[in-house]
Scaffold this active site. Structure first.
Site, mmCIF file in Angstrom:
data_model
loop_
_atom_site.group_PDB
_atom_site.id
_atom_site.type_symbol
_atom_site.label_atom_id
_atom_site.label_comp_id
_atom_site.label_asym_id
_atom_site.label_seq_id
_atom_site.Cartn_x
_atom_site.Cartn_y
_atom_site.Cartn_z
ATOM 1 C CG ASP A 272 -13.514 6.763 56.117
ATOM 2 O OD1 ASP A 272 -14.246 6.958 55.144
ATOM 3 O OD2 ASP A 272 -12.283 7.005 56.125
ATOM 4 C CG ASP A 332 -9.817 11.633 51.598
ATOM 5 O OD1 ASP A 332 -11.036 11.532 51.828
ATOM 6 O OD2 ASP A 332 -8.986 10.781 51.952
HETATM 7 C C1 GLA Z 1 -10.522 8.227 54.068
HETATM 8 C C2 GLA Z 1 -11.012 9.484 54.771
HETATM 9 C C3 GLA Z 1 -9.810 10.239 55.329
HETATM 10 C C4 GLA Z 1 -9.024 9.344 56.272
HETATM 11 C C5 GLA Z 1 -8.621 8.058 55.572
HETATM 12 C C6 GLA Z 1 -8.022 7.048 56.534
HETATM 13 O O1 GLA Z 1 -9.780 8.511 52.937
HETATM 14 O O2 GLA Z 1 -11.756 10.289 53.909
HETATM 15 O O3 GLA Z 1 -10.245 11.418 56.005
HETATM 16 O O4 GLA Z 1 -9.826 9.059 57.390
HETATM 17 O O5 GLA Z 1 -9.737 7.432 54.955
HETATM 18 O O6 GLA Z 1 -7.741 5.822 55.930
#
Ligand code: GLA
Length: 512
Positions: A272, A332
């Protein structure tokens, strides 16, 4: 008094002085002036015991408008908003709907505000001691191709902890999920990856090995347990020094992390971008994802590689060449219609990049989390299947209603998602305005048939007539309704049905 606390004291004193001046001159302190400046709010400690600061920096843009940044250990985002009296509301310009996500009030030289959680955060004047330190710059590697690992011939299926548990995931919950993935039939329906997301991380030991925190006392034993259930085990990290949640990332430790995970028996890594954005430019995305891709391949274990970069940097063009098996194409998801609609229906232009081994990822499933209707969840599942998206459930599997099970475990819909041709579906026609409407998508399938999704994005039930000729088929093709689980008939070259609000008619058409 140490130098550091003296500075803090001095700044506080300066702030208090300006406040009392404000009391004398209320006009000068109106609106934006009460919130401009640099503030720090300490949230609850991370699970590895580290402090967790959020730094809010705001400047006055006139007309009671302010803008600036919100920085955490793992991220930094732009914010902008309005001030009315002592009340302020900030949005992130990245989010198209401009809805305020950070809301609060100034009082007694502090800011009291909430964002992303019900927890109230108290912002105090920032001092240099509060600054988030970045490690020394490490130049990205030169670009070279990482060979395909031979995995994910169909979109990966499984479960991930983030959507439901976020920072509350533990070893015990993972074991429970492993048990239920077997007893509920999820595993046998194809959901085999059991993935921990952010917040498992502890601290690096003297050899540089990142240890799990107290919530995961023995990762190798947990992996063995997950494997003993016939499942595969996944984990999460970041190319930056910190994950989005503020935990240690893999920056400068890519090889050692990949080896550690291989030693634990990890089968899937979600990587990520998060705080890498504080160090690298978008144009470095490929090189930094390649760095971990190469490290995973050198680890000696076959590991599915999931890139999480929110659709940035033309990832579809280079995702396969860094060894990626899937990559995020969106921000997200959250458990609401608008979010799922935006992620899912925005995928048409990505279709060209999907192929066996390499999938677009409009983010994980929210089915069963309770804030959408059953029709909306059926739309979610149908659309993700047409999009050949990874199917990573994100709900509490121990508390599935029969309805949730009937959606996640619909084998006919899963078969569309997992179709061997591996071609992502595209939009056939759209009659959608801001009030909704009918959106029709098709996906070609191995063996010559196609999946057809007639989605009703409107606010009321709609009658639809699907013409065989629109599908470039003649006569009355064979058809099956994959939610009603029955064969249906085209008559006079068309199939008529009514589709509920936010619901879907999902057909398999033309197959022998
Ligand atoms: C980001 C990702 C999410 C999750 C969070 C965890 O926002 O896009 O899918 O993994 O981090 O902190």
């Amino acid at each position: 008094m140490s130098h550091r606390s003296f500075r803090r004291f001095a700044l506080r004193a300066a702030f208090a002085a300006s406040l009392s001046l404000g009391l004398l001159l209320p006009v000068a302190q109106a609106g934006a002036q009460t919130v401009v400046g640099k503030w720090v709010a300490y949230s609850e400690k991370l699970d590895n015991g580290e402090a967790n600061p959020f730094i809010l920096t705001l400047k006055d843009d006139g007309d009671n408008k302010v803008s600036g940044t919100l920085e955490g250990l793992g991220f930094s985002i732009d914010v902008k908003g309005t001030v009315s009296g002592s009340h302020f509301e900030l949005a992130n310009p990245w989010e198209k709907d401009d809805k305020p996500f950070l809301v609060g009030d100034a009082a007694n030289g502090e800011l009291h505000f909430k964002f992303w959680s019900p927890e109230e955060r108290v912002g105090k004047p920032f001092t240099p001691a509060d600054a988030i330190k970045l490690p020394e710059y490490i130049a990205p590697p030169a670009i070279h191709p990482v060979p395909y690992n031979g995995l994910a011939k169909t979109p990966p299926m499984g479960w991930n902890s983030w959507n439901k548990y976020q920072g509350k995931i533990t070893d015990a919950i993972v074991r429970q999920m492993a048990d239920v993935m077997v007893s509920s039939g999820m595993r046998d329906a194809g959901y085999v990856y059991l993935n921990i997301d952010d917040t498992w991380e502890g601290e690096r030991d003297s050899n540089g090995v990142l240890q799990p925190n107290h919530k995961f006392p023995d990762m190798k034993a947990l992996a063995d347990y997950v494997h003993s259930k016939g499942l595969k085990f996944g984990i999460y990290s970041s190319p930056g020094p910190r994950t989005c949640g503020g935990y240690p990332g893999s920056y400068g430790h890519e090889e050692i992390d990949a080896k550690t995970w291989a030693g634990w028996g990890i089968d899937f890594v979600k990587y990520d971008w998060c705080s890498a954005a504080k160090i690298y430019k978008d144009s470095d995305l490929q090189a930094m994802y390649q760095k971990m891709g190469a490290a995973l391949q050198a680890s000696g274990r076959k590991i599915v590689y999931s890139l999480c970069e929110y659709g940035m940097g033309d990832v579809g063009k280079w995702g396969p060449s860094v060894g990626g098996n899937m990559w995020r194409t969106t921000g997200d998801i959250s458990d609401e219609w608008k979010s799922m609609e935006k992620n899912g229906f925005g995928q048409n232009d990505w279709a060209q990049y999907a192929a066996p081994g390499h999938w677009n990822d409009p983010d994980m499933l929210e089915i069963g989390n309770g804030h959408m209707t059953a029709d909306e969840y059926r739309t979610h599942m149908s659309l993700w299947a047409i999009l050949a998206s990874p199917l990573l459930a994100g709900n509490d599997l121990t508390a599935m209603t029969p309805e949730t099970k009937s959606i996640l475990l619909n084998k006919e819909v899963i078969a569309i998602d997992q179709d061997a041709l591996g071609k992502q579906g595209t939009r056939l026609s759209q009659n959608v305005d801001k009030n909704g409407g009918i959106d029709i998508w098709t996906r070609p399938l191995a063996g010559g048939g196609m999946a057809v999704g007639v989605f009703n994005r409107g606010g009321a039930e709609a009658k639809v007539s699907l013409k065989a000729s629109d599908l470039k088929l003649s006569g009355n093709p064979k058809a099956r309704d994959l939610w009603a689980h029955k064969d249906v008939a085209f008559k006079g070259g068309a199939y008529e049905a009514s589709v509920p609000m936010h619901g879907v008619l999902l057909l398999k058409v033309g197959a022998k």
